[in-house]
Write an enzyme that holds these catalytic residues in place. Structure first.
Site, PDB file in Angstrom:
ATOM      1  N   GLY A 122      46.520  63.570  26.744  1.00 29.43           N
ATOM      2  CA  GLY A 122      45.757  63.999  26.256  1.00 29.43           C
ATOM      3  C   GLY A 122      44.787  64.891  27.233  1.00 29.43           C
ATOM      4  O   GLY A 122      44.278  64.651  28.387  1.00 29.43           O
ATOM      5  N   GLY A 188      41.947  51.261  55.918  1.00 25.59           N
ATOM      6  CA  GLY A 188      40.861  51.112  55.068  1.00 25.59           C
ATOM      7  C   GLY A 188      40.722  49.388  54.965  1.00 25.59           C
ATOM      8  O   GLY A 188      41.714  48.590  54.832  1.00 25.59           O
ATOM      9  N   VAL A 245      41.135  57.132  61.857  1.00 23.88           N
ATOM     10  CA  VAL A 245      42.490  57.730  62.298  1.00 23.88           C
ATOM     11  C   VAL A 245      42.563  59.110  62.458  1.00 23.88           C
ATOM     12  O   VAL A 245      41.832  59.918  61.871  1.00 23.88           O
ATOM     13  CB  VAL A 245      43.306  57.376  60.922  1.00 23.88           C
ATOM     14  CG1 VAL A 245      44.762  57.913  60.735  1.00 23.88           C
ATOM     15  CG2 VAL A 245      43.492  55.802  60.604  1.00 23.88           C
ATOM     16  N   ALA A 276      44.563  52.906  51.960  1.00 25.53           N
ATOM     17  CA  ALA A 276      43.898  52.001  50.984  1.00 25.53           C
ATOM     18  C   ALA A 276      42.258  52.396  51.413  1.00 25.53           C
ATOM     19  O   ALA A 276      41.432  51.761  51.771  1.00 25.53           O
ATOM     20  CB  ALA A 276      43.955  50.903  51.203  1.00 25.53           C
ATOM     21  N   VAL A 277      42.033  53.861  51.084  1.00 25.49           N
ATOM     22  CA  VAL A 277      40.848  54.428  51.544  1.00 25.49           C
ATOM     23  C   VAL A 277      39.737  54.637  50.155  1.00 25.49           C
ATOM     24  O   VAL A 277      38.880  55.426  50.500  1.00 25.49           O
ATOM     25  CB  VAL A 277      40.829  55.451  52.324  1.00 25.49           C
ATOM     26  CG1 VAL A 277      41.555  55.283  53.925  1.00 25.49           C
ATOM     27  CG2 VAL A 277      41.741  56.675  51.478  1.00 25.49           C
ATOM     28  N   ARG A 279      39.422  55.363  45.740  1.00 28.51           N
ATOM     29  CA  ARG A 279      39.817  56.079  44.614  1.00 28.51           C
ATOM     30  C   ARG A 279      39.101  56.983  44.442  1.00 28.51           C
ATOM     31  O   ARG A 279      37.885  56.870  44.654  1.00 28.51           O
ATOM     32  CB  ARG A 279      40.037  54.807  43.435  1.00 28.51           C
ATOM     33  CG  ARG A 279      40.861  53.712  43.914  1.00 28.51           C
ATOM     34  CD  ARG A 279      41.053  52.650  42.845  1.00 28.51           C
ATOM     35  NE  ARG A 279      41.740  53.248  41.632  1.00 28.51           N
ATOM     36  CZ  ARG A 279      43.036  53.298  41.622  1.00 28.51           C
ATOM     37  NH1 ARG A 279      43.971  52.931  42.400  1.00 28.51           N
ATOM     38  NH2 ARG A 279      43.651  53.840  40.375  1.00 28.51           N
ATOM     39  N   ASP A 319      35.966  54.257  35.433  1.00 30.53           N
ATOM     40  CA  ASP A 319      36.128  54.869  36.764  1.00 30.53           C
ATOM     41  C   ASP A 319      35.832  56.400  36.837  1.00 30.53           C
ATOM     42  O   ASP A 319      35.683  56.722  37.790  1.00 30.53           O
ATOM     43  CB  ASP A 319      37.543  54.694  37.446  1.00 30.53           C
ATOM     44  CG  ASP A 319      37.744  53.454  37.692  1.00 30.53           C
ATOM     45  OD1 ASP A 319      36.769  52.517  37.441  1.00 30.53           O
ATOM     46  OD2 ASP A 319      38.951  53.225  38.375  1.00 30.53           O
ATOM     47  N   ALA A 327      37.312  46.904  36.402  1.00 30.70           N
ATOM     48  CA  ALA A 327      37.876  47.024  35.177  1.00 30.70           C
ATOM     49  C   ALA A 327      36.820  46.377  34.114  1.00 30.70           C
ATOM     50  O   ALA A 327      36.726  46.911  32.789  1.00 30.70           O
ATOM     51  CB  ALA A 327      39.164  46.101  35.151  1.00 30.70           C
ATOM     52  N   HIS A 452      28.963  17.066  38.493  1.00 35.85           N
ATOM     53  CA  HIS A 452      29.226  16.713  39.941  1.00 35.85           C
ATOM     54  C   HIS A 452      30.570  15.732  40.080  1.00 35.85           C
ATOM     55  O   HIS A 452      30.809  14.980  38.835  1.00 35.85           O
ATOM     56  CB  HIS A 452      28.346  15.662  40.474  1.00 35.85           C
ATOM     57  CG  HIS A 452      28.356  15.031  41.639  1.00 35.85           C
ATOM     58  ND1 HIS A 452      28.301  15.614  42.842  1.00 35.85           N
ATOM     59  CD2 HIS A 452      28.907  13.666  42.087  1.00 35.85           C
ATOM     60  CE1 HIS A 452      28.812  14.899  43.988  1.00 35.85           C
ATOM     61  NE2 HIS A 452      29.068  13.755  43.394  1.00 35.85           N
TER      62      HIS A 452
END
Length: 477
Positions: A122, A188, A245, A276-277, A279, A319, A327, A452
């Protein structure tokens, strides 16, 4: 000619599919365009979260934690396991089955609510016109009254470690390993890096995380972050802070990463490397230039408090827009936008009461302000914390670490932030979110009866500790 759709949603992830279902529930003729295809090339709803994010990662986290418990903790309970091993193919197949069940479930919900699913791409044109291009077929133009942009985000890539889909992968690739890497490097040490690192560390990898920032998890309360760093290190995660890095290369069947730490250039050799730095908003190809949609400096969509863009009747959620890339935040925005379209009464989402969770073991969960944020703002506050080591249920579960912490305004006693480190933190934090939504005080939480023995009693004791009256520990004022 009768209008085809009143609302078109672009994106079928947690923000988009929820918005589409809610629009349909409110009587609006709705279609949802989604471009996702699964590993078999079939269209699938659910976006990153269900397909290659939240759900598959939690499935592997759970499987790996069971193996870790069987390896290290069962004997203390008098449970003898005998020969213990891993069938990674079965583990991955179980993960895939969970994903398939949930993505198929959304398809069923679309049918039940009368949402039209349009697999393909789209693109927003001028006004509220949308170009829809099926996976197999020619493009056509839709002319709804309203458009909701919900195309989500994608992993950031860095030129210093270009992805090759084999040795160097992103988070999606790291969820699909068919063998346990002997040595795993992760660039990351944020939420994604820690969760993926935990999975493969438990299954036998030697895991090293290179984190450029000097502070571990700066978005987390400092006291919680310090404890978490110590615990995760004891579990075997080698977390190197201040490690920038410099480059990477493939040689002799391994990945060699060069990085700088404490002013020295160092190197790391691994069998697999995960990038994994973070999004970024997935706006590429989403909007035609003539549409005139305003984006921010990071490529996200600029919206107001009610997720409306600068184009009338065009909204953006999840996002794509400001706030945490979570999410549940996306879903809540999708709901809010649907109700705004249907009723004409806009309402926003409180970003300061969106909970965050890191699904390591122990889990890390928080909502609201951290102690360091309150100090920097000069906000008067009181803090109360309680260690899980003093909690009866935690002791029965052999939990030796973790805490619950409540921050309240020093003058009004309104709860400003809550932080939990321990098993079940992702569930316990929901109570704190509800309390903050109703502007509750620490006194309100302290007067709420908790069953408890439960882990949630630690939160009760932390609320009591704000006023220096915790029962099951020595109070410090």
């Amino acid at each position: 000619m009768e209008q085809e759709y009143e609302v078109v949603v672009i994106g079928g992830g947690p923000g988009g599919y929820v918005a589409a279902i809610r629009c349909a529930q409110l009587g609006l003729k709705t279609a949802c365009i989604d471009a996702w295809r699964n590993a078999q090339g079939r269209p699938a709803l659910g976006g990153t979260c269900l397909n290659v994010g939240c759900i598959p990662s939690k499935a592997l986290l759970h499987s790996s934690e069971l193996y870790h418990q069987a390896s290290t903790a069962f004997s203390a309970h008098g449970i003898q396991t005998g020969g213990l091993g891993i069938d990674l193919a079965v583990m991955q197949a179980r993960k895939d089955k969970v994903v398939e069940q949930l993505t198929g479930g959304i398809e069923g919900l679309f049918k039940a609510n009368g949402v039209t699913w349009l697999p393909g791409h789209g693109r927003l044109l001028e006004g509220t016109r949308v170009e829809f291009t099926p996976h197999e077929g020619e493009p056509r133009t839709l002319t709804p009254d309203h458009v909701i942009l919900a195309s989500g985000s994608r992993p950031l890539e860095i030129g210093l470690a270009p992805l090759d889909g084999g040795r160097i992968v992103d988070s999606t690739g790291a969820l699909g390993f068919r063998e346990v890497p002997r040595r795993l490097g992760i660039i990351g040490a944020g939420i994604i890096g820690l969760e993926l690192g935990s999975v493969w560390n438990r299954l036998g990898s030697q895991v090293v995380l290179l984190e450029a920032q000097e502070q571990f998890l700066p978005m987390v309360d400092g006291e919680v972050g310090r404890q978490a760093l110590k615990i995760l290190g004891q579990q075997g995660l080698d977390i190197r802070l201040g490690a920038r890095v410099l480059g990477s290369e493939l040689a002799d069947g391994e990945v060699r990463v060069s990085y700088q730490q404490e002013g020295e250039e160092r190197s790391l050799a691994v069998d697999r490397l995960v990038v994994a730095v973070g999004r970024r908003a997935n706006t590429e190809g989403l909007v035609a230039e003539e549409a005139g949609l305003v984006l921010d400096e990071r490529g996200g969509v600029v919206v107001d408090d009610c997720c409306a863009t600068n184009i009338p009747q065009v909204y953006a959620v999840g996002d794509l827009v400001r706030g945490p890339m979570l999410a549940h935040k996306a879903s809540e925005e999708g709901m809010a936008v649907a109700e705004c379209i249907a009723t004409g009464k806009p309402h926003g989402v409180r970003l300061d009461t969106v909970p965050s969770v890191i699904y390591t073991e122990p889990e890390i969960a928080w909502v609201g302000a951290t102690e360091q944020q309150l100090k920097s703002l000069g906000t008067p506050y009181r803090a109360g914390s309680f260690p899980l080591a003093a909690n009866g249920r935690a002791l029965a579960m052999q939990v030796k670490h973790g805490l619950a912490k409540v921050l309240a305004h020093a003058e009004t006693d309104e709860i400003l932030g809550v932080h939990v480190l321990g098993p079940g933190a992702s569930e316990i934090i929901a109570e704190a979110v509800l309390a903050m939504e109703f502007a509750a005080s620490s006194e309100d939480l302290a007067r709420t009866i908790h069953a408890h023995p439960t882990l949630a009693e630690a939160l009760h004791e932390a609320a009591l500790a704000v006023d220096g009256r915790a029962i099951h520990r020595v109070n410090r004022r």
